[in-house]
Design a protein around this motif. Structure first.
Motif, PDB file in Angstrom:
ATOM      1  N   THR A 105      -4.219   5.830  -6.467  1.00  0.00           N
ATOM      2  CA  THR A 105      -3.634   4.848  -7.433  1.00  0.00           C
ATOM      3  C   THR A 105      -2.101   4.820  -7.421  1.00  0.00           C
ATOM      4  OG1 THR A 105      -5.822   4.638  -8.530  1.00  0.00           O
ATOM      5  CG2 THR A 105      -3.886   3.605  -9.503  1.00  0.00           C
ATOM      6  N   ALA A 106      -1.595   5.927  -7.751  1.00  0.00           N
ATOM      7  CA  ALA A 106      -0.399   6.269  -7.993  1.00  0.00           C
ATOM      8  C   ALA A 106       0.516   5.781  -6.766  1.00  0.00           C
ATOM      9  CB  ALA A 106       0.158   7.892  -8.379  1.00  0.00           C
ATOM     10  N   HIS A 107      -0.106   6.391  -5.818  1.00  0.00           N
ATOM     11  CA  HIS A 107       0.416   5.952  -4.471  1.00  0.00           C
ATOM     12  C   HIS A 107       0.818   4.649  -4.148  1.00  0.00           C
ATOM     13  CE1 HIS A 107       1.285   6.513  -0.114  1.00  0.00           C
ATOM     14  NE2 HIS A 107       0.352   5.913   0.190  1.00  0.00           N
ATOM     15  N   PHE A 108      -0.258   4.035  -4.041  1.00  0.00           N
ATOM     16  CA  PHE A 108      -0.254   2.599  -3.973  1.00  0.00           C
ATOM     17  C   PHE A 108       0.538   1.910  -4.923  1.00  0.00           C
ATOM     18  CE2 PHE A 108      -4.318   3.079  -1.277  1.00  0.00           C
ATOM     19  CZ  PHE A 108      -3.929   2.046  -0.251  1.00  0.00           C
ATOM     20  N   LEU A 109       0.510   2.088  -5.939  1.00  0.00           N
ATOM     21  CA  LEU A 109       1.369   1.488  -7.136  1.00  0.00           C
ATOM     22  C   LEU A 109       3.267   1.644  -6.523  1.00  0.00           C
ATOM     23  CD1 LEU A 109      -0.388   1.672 -10.528  1.00  0.00           C
ATOM     24  CD2 LEU A 109      -0.511   0.087  -8.718  1.00  0.00           C
ATOM     25  N   LEU A 142       6.011  -0.858  -5.793  1.00  0.00           N
ATOM     26  CA  LEU A 142       7.145  -0.791  -6.612  1.00  0.00           C
ATOM     27  C   LEU A 142       8.441  -0.578  -6.024  1.00  0.00           C
ATOM     28  CD1 LEU A 142       7.577  -1.163  -9.888  1.00  0.00           C
ATOM     29  CD2 LEU A 142       7.711   1.192 -10.013  1.00  0.00           C
ATOM     30  N   LEU A 143       8.460   0.319  -4.945  1.00  0.00           N
ATOM     31  CA  LEU A 143       9.587   0.875  -4.313  1.00  0.00           C
ATOM     32  C   LEU A 143       9.689   0.404  -3.065  1.00  0.00           C
ATOM     33  CD1 LEU A 143       9.410   4.598  -5.602  1.00  0.00           C
ATOM     34  CD2 LEU A 143      10.709   2.706  -6.508  1.00  0.00           C
ATOM     35  N   GLY A 144       8.488   0.147  -2.221  1.00  0.00           N
ATOM     36  CA  GLY A 144       8.824  -0.395  -0.718  1.00  0.00           C
ATOM     37  C   GLY A 144       9.136   0.574  -0.113  1.00  0.00           C
ATOM     38  N   ALA A 145      10.074   0.441   1.199  1.00  0.00           N
ATOM     39  CA  ALA A 145      10.385   1.518   2.057  1.00  0.00           C
ATOM     40  C   ALA A 145      11.005   2.820   1.501  1.00  0.00           C
ATOM     41  CB  ALA A 145      11.219   0.675   3.050  1.00  0.00           C
ATOM     42  N   PRO A 146      11.884   2.977   0.488  1.00  0.00           N
ATOM     43  CA  PRO A 146      12.472   3.908   0.168  1.00  0.00           C
ATOM     44  C   PRO A 146      11.647   4.947  -0.472  1.00  0.00           C
ATOM     45  CG  PRO A 146      13.729   1.895  -0.983  1.00  0.00           C
ATOM     46  CD  PRO A 146      12.401   1.433  -0.294  1.00  0.00           C
ATOM     47  N   TYR A 147      10.378   4.672  -0.986  1.00  0.00           N
ATOM     48  CA  TYR A 147       9.132   5.531  -1.292  1.00  0.00           C
ATOM     49  C   TYR A 147       9.098   6.518  -0.453  1.00  0.00           C
ATOM     50  CZ  TYR A 147       4.907   7.121  -2.630  1.00  0.00           C
ATOM     51  OH  TYR A 147       3.635   7.853  -3.015  1.00  0.00           O
ATOM     52  N   ASP A 148       8.815   6.508   0.759  1.00  0.00           N
ATOM     53  CA  ASP A 148       8.627   7.658   2.068  1.00  0.00           C
ATOM     54  C   ASP A 148       8.166   8.887   1.192  1.00  0.00           C
ATOM     55  OD1 ASP A 148       9.225   8.589   4.219  1.00  0.00           O
ATOM     56  OD2 ASP A 148      11.344   9.335   3.965  1.00  0.00           O
ATOM     57  N   LEU A 149       6.918   8.920   1.034  1.00  0.00           N
ATOM     58  CA  LEU A 149       6.084  10.098   0.553  1.00  0.00           C
ATOM     59  C   LEU A 149       6.168  11.219   1.512  1.00  0.00           C
ATOM     60  CD1 LEU A 149       4.540  11.206  -1.747  1.00  0.00           C
ATOM     61  CD2 LEU A 149       2.399  10.343  -0.278  1.00  0.00           C
ATOM     62  N   LYS A 150       6.631  12.477   0.801  1.00  0.00           N
ATOM     63  CA  LYS A 150       6.891  13.717   2.038  1.00  0.00           C
ATOM     64  C   LYS A 150       5.633  14.588   1.802  1.00  0.00           C
ATOM     65  CE  LYS A 150      11.147  12.369   2.771  1.00  0.00           C
ATOM     66  NZ  LYS A 150      11.328  11.926   4.269  1.00  0.00           N
ATOM     67  N   LEU A 151       5.070  14.577   0.930  1.00  0.00           N
ATOM     68  CA  LEU A 151       3.778  15.486   0.902  1.00  0.00           C
ATOM     69  C   LEU A 151       2.865  15.325  -0.420  1.00  0.00           C
ATOM     70  CD1 LEU A 151       2.798  18.305   1.905  1.00  0.00           C
ATOM     71  CD2 LEU A 151       4.028  19.383  -0.286  1.00  0.00           C
ATOM     72  N   VAL A 152       1.703  15.690  -0.153  1.00  0.00           N
ATOM     73  CA  VAL A 152       0.682  15.554  -1.392  1.00  0.00           C
ATOM     74  C   VAL A 152      -0.111  16.910  -1.489  1.00  0.00           C
ATOM     75  CG1 VAL A 152      -1.412  14.165  -1.840  1.00  0.00           C
ATOM     76  CG2 VAL A 152       0.290  13.004  -0.506  1.00  0.00           C
ATOM     77  N   THR A 153      -0.250  17.359  -2.510  1.00  0.00           N
ATOM     78  CA  THR A 153      -1.093  18.524  -2.854  1.00  0.00           C
ATOM     79  C   THR A 153      -2.204  18.280  -3.657  1.00  0.00           C
ATOM     80  OG1 THR A 153      -0.029  18.934  -4.972  1.00  0.00           O
ATOM     81  CG2 THR A 153       1.172  19.895  -2.778  1.00  0.00           C
ATOM     82  N   LEU A 154      -3.424  18.819  -3.223  1.00  0.00           N
ATOM     83  CA  LEU A 154      -4.799  18.796  -4.026  1.00  0.00           C
ATOM     84  C   LEU A 154      -4.963  19.917  -4.672  1.00  0.00           C
ATOM     85  CD1 LEU A 154      -6.581  17.130  -0.955  1.00  0.00           C
ATOM     86  CD2 LEU A 154      -5.351  15.587  -2.891  1.00  0.00           C
ATOM     87  N   LEU A 207       2.350  14.303  -5.997  1.00  0.00           N
ATOM     88  CA  LEU A 207       3.005  13.664  -4.837  1.00  0.00           C
ATOM     89  C   LEU A 207       4.565  13.805  -4.991  1.00  0.00           C
ATOM     90  CD1 LEU A 207       1.639   9.795  -5.779  1.00  0.00           C
ATOM     91  CD2 LEU A 207       0.822  11.734  -4.419  1.00  0.00           C
ATOM     92  N   HIS A 208       4.933  14.199  -4.014  1.00  0.00           N
ATOM     93  CA  HIS A 208       6.351  14.574  -3.510  1.00  0.00           C
ATOM     94  C   HIS A 208       6.956  13.500  -2.856  1.00  0.00           C
ATOM     95  CE1 HIS A 208       5.327  18.882  -4.821  1.00  0.00           C
ATOM     96  NE2 HIS A 208       4.353  18.368  -4.185  1.00  0.00           N
ATOM     97  N   GLY A 209       8.061  12.959  -3.369  1.00  0.00           N
ATOM     98  CA  GLY A 209       8.953  11.702  -2.811  1.00  0.00           C
ATOM     99  C   GLY A 209      10.344  12.164  -2.923  1.00  0.00           C
ATOM    100  N   PRO A 210      11.126  11.520  -2.095  1.00  0.00           N
ATOM    101  CA  PRO A 210      12.678  11.988  -2.293  1.00  0.00           C
ATOM    102  C   PRO A 210      13.176  11.581  -3.519  1.00  0.00           C
ATOM    103  CG  PRO A 210      11.952   9.906  -0.907  1.00  0.00           C
ATOM    104  CD  PRO A 210      10.794  10.464  -1.222  1.00  0.00           C
ATOM    105  N   VAL A 211      14.229  12.356  -4.032  1.00  0.00           N
ATOM    106  CA  VAL A 211      15.267  12.170  -5.113  1.00  0.00           C
ATOM    107  C   VAL A 211      15.733  10.430  -5.146  1.00  0.00           C
ATOM    108  CG1 VAL A 211      17.156  12.633  -6.548  1.00  0.00           C
ATOM    109  CG2 VAL A 211      15.454  14.313  -5.529  1.00  0.00           C
ATOM    110  N   THR A 212      16.193  10.231  -4.037  1.00  0.00           N
ATOM    111  CA  THR A 212      16.838   9.070  -3.821  1.00  0.00           C
ATOM    112  C   THR A 212      16.093   7.798  -4.227  1.00  0.00           C
ATOM    113  OG1 THR A 212      16.337   9.125  -1.304  1.00  0.00           O
ATOM    114  CG2 THR A 212      18.593   9.869  -2.127  1.00  0.00           C
ATOM    115  N   ALA A 213      14.864   7.651  -3.918  1.00  0.00           N
ATOM    116  CA  ALA A 213      13.817   6.682  -4.250  1.00  0.00           C
ATOM    117  C   ALA A 213      13.909   6.307  -5.672  1.00  0.00           C
ATOM    118  CB  ALA A 213      12.640   6.723  -3.529  1.00  0.00           C
TER     119      ALA A 213
END
Length: 345
Positions: free
Chosen positions: A149-153, A157-169, A197-203
């Protein structure tokens, strides 16, 4: 202490189960969750029961990605007023701060925190999710649902800048990791210390397009007034909880304390320190709602009695005479609602 979550987070559960060819009703009965709860986004359901429901449903249908399937159906609407504030934040960082601060509005059993420096990805931030259930029961599907859910939201919210880098379970998933990689569009590592969830600082420093500052201020003010931050005044939260369950067995000191995850004696002391008490809050709420129902609705008097938690209509009538020095019928007659029609509720 019982922890609750708004039913909106699993409102798609029944539809997803039917899509798998399974009848959701036996599972809901097993964990004492009323199907009608999913028709009211503001209804509260037992978080542990939801956890057990998802795990059992996954195991018995053989659907290892049940949590992800439910997450795919959600949008900001399931968060109610909180979703409005998040969507209208000035920046992504501000949106996250609001989500973290007010997550208790959705559930006091869910926690969202941000680590500004990801330990696994250089130049990334880490969003960490916790489910605060004592005993750490199996919660694969619930964790997957939260992350999904967090990923989809975040994407919305962010569009292209979101650019998820890594997910840990924090668990070994039942579904293949390839399913998670397709879902998140990023590498996924299982059996880690935490769900994140790990995303870029810039986003997260980016400004959000389409934000409405005025709408955000109005809605955030509503949250601040009606959903006090834990540790702040407890009486508004008692009133809110009572409003949701008035007329049910849960509208007792013990029931409300459980909803707020506070021991009854602690709740009593905190209310006393604020110069009030449980029965005083309940009495005031009953008075206000009685006038609302009598003046603004056609709900029959017997039904109003039940909605306000009176054992019988005569008890409601006596209270009205004590509160307003008038009978319910007299109050209603003044507003021209002497011929009520039954309303389901």
């Amino acid at each position: 202490m019982t922890l609750f979550v708004r039913a909106s987070s699993v409102r798609a559960y029944a539809a997803v189960m039917r899509g798998l060819g399974a009848d959701p009703a036996p599972f809901l009965r097993r964990y004492h969750i009323a199907p009608k709860a999913f028709e009211d986004d503001d209804a509260l359901v037992d978080l542990r029961a939801v956890n057990l429901l998802l795990e059992a449903s996954s195991a018995e249908t053989g659907c290892g990605d049940l949590g992800l399937r439910i997450a795919e159906t959600l949008d900001f609407g399931f968060l109610g007023a909180l979703g409005v504030v998040i969507q209208n934040a000035a920046t992504a960082a501000e949106a996250f701060q609001i989500a973290s601060q007010y997550m208790f509005v959705h559930s006091q059993g869910l926690k969202l925190t941000m680590n500004p420096h990801s330990p696994l990805v250089e130049g990334a931030v880490e969003m960490v999710f916790d489910i605060l259930l004592p005993g750490h029961p199996p919660q694969r599907q619930n964790i997957d649902m939260c992350l999904g859910t967090a990923h989809f939201l975040a994407k919305a919210l962010l569009g292209a800048p979101y650019d998820l880098k890594l997910v840990t379970l924090p668990h070994t998933p039942i579904a293949p990791l390839s399913r998670y990689r397709r879902f998140f569009g990023a590498p996924v590592i299982a059996s880690q210390e935490r769900a994140s969830l790990h995303g870029p600082v810039t986003a997260f420093g980016a400004e959000l397009r389409g934000a409405n500052p005025a709408l955000r201020r109005i809605t955030e003010d509503y949250l601040a007034r009606h959903f006090r931050v834990p540790g702040d005044g407890v009486s508004p939260r008692v009133r809110l909880a009572l409003r949701r369950v008035l007329g049910t067995p849960q509208a007792s000191m013990e029931g409300i304390a459980a909803m707020l995850a506070i021991h009854p004696r602690t709740l009593h002391r905190r209310l006393e320190a604020e110069g009030t008490g449980f029965e005083a809050i309940k009495e005031t709420l009953r008075q206000e709602l009685a006038l609302q129902y009598l003046r603004e609705t056609n709900v029959p008097l017997g039904q109003i009695s039940g909605l306000l938690g009176f054992p019988e209509q005569s008890a409601f009538s006596r209270s009205c005479r004590r509160w307003f020095d008038e009978t319910p019928s007299a109050i209603r007659k003044k507003t021209g609602r002497a011929h009520p029609t039954r309303v389901e509720g």
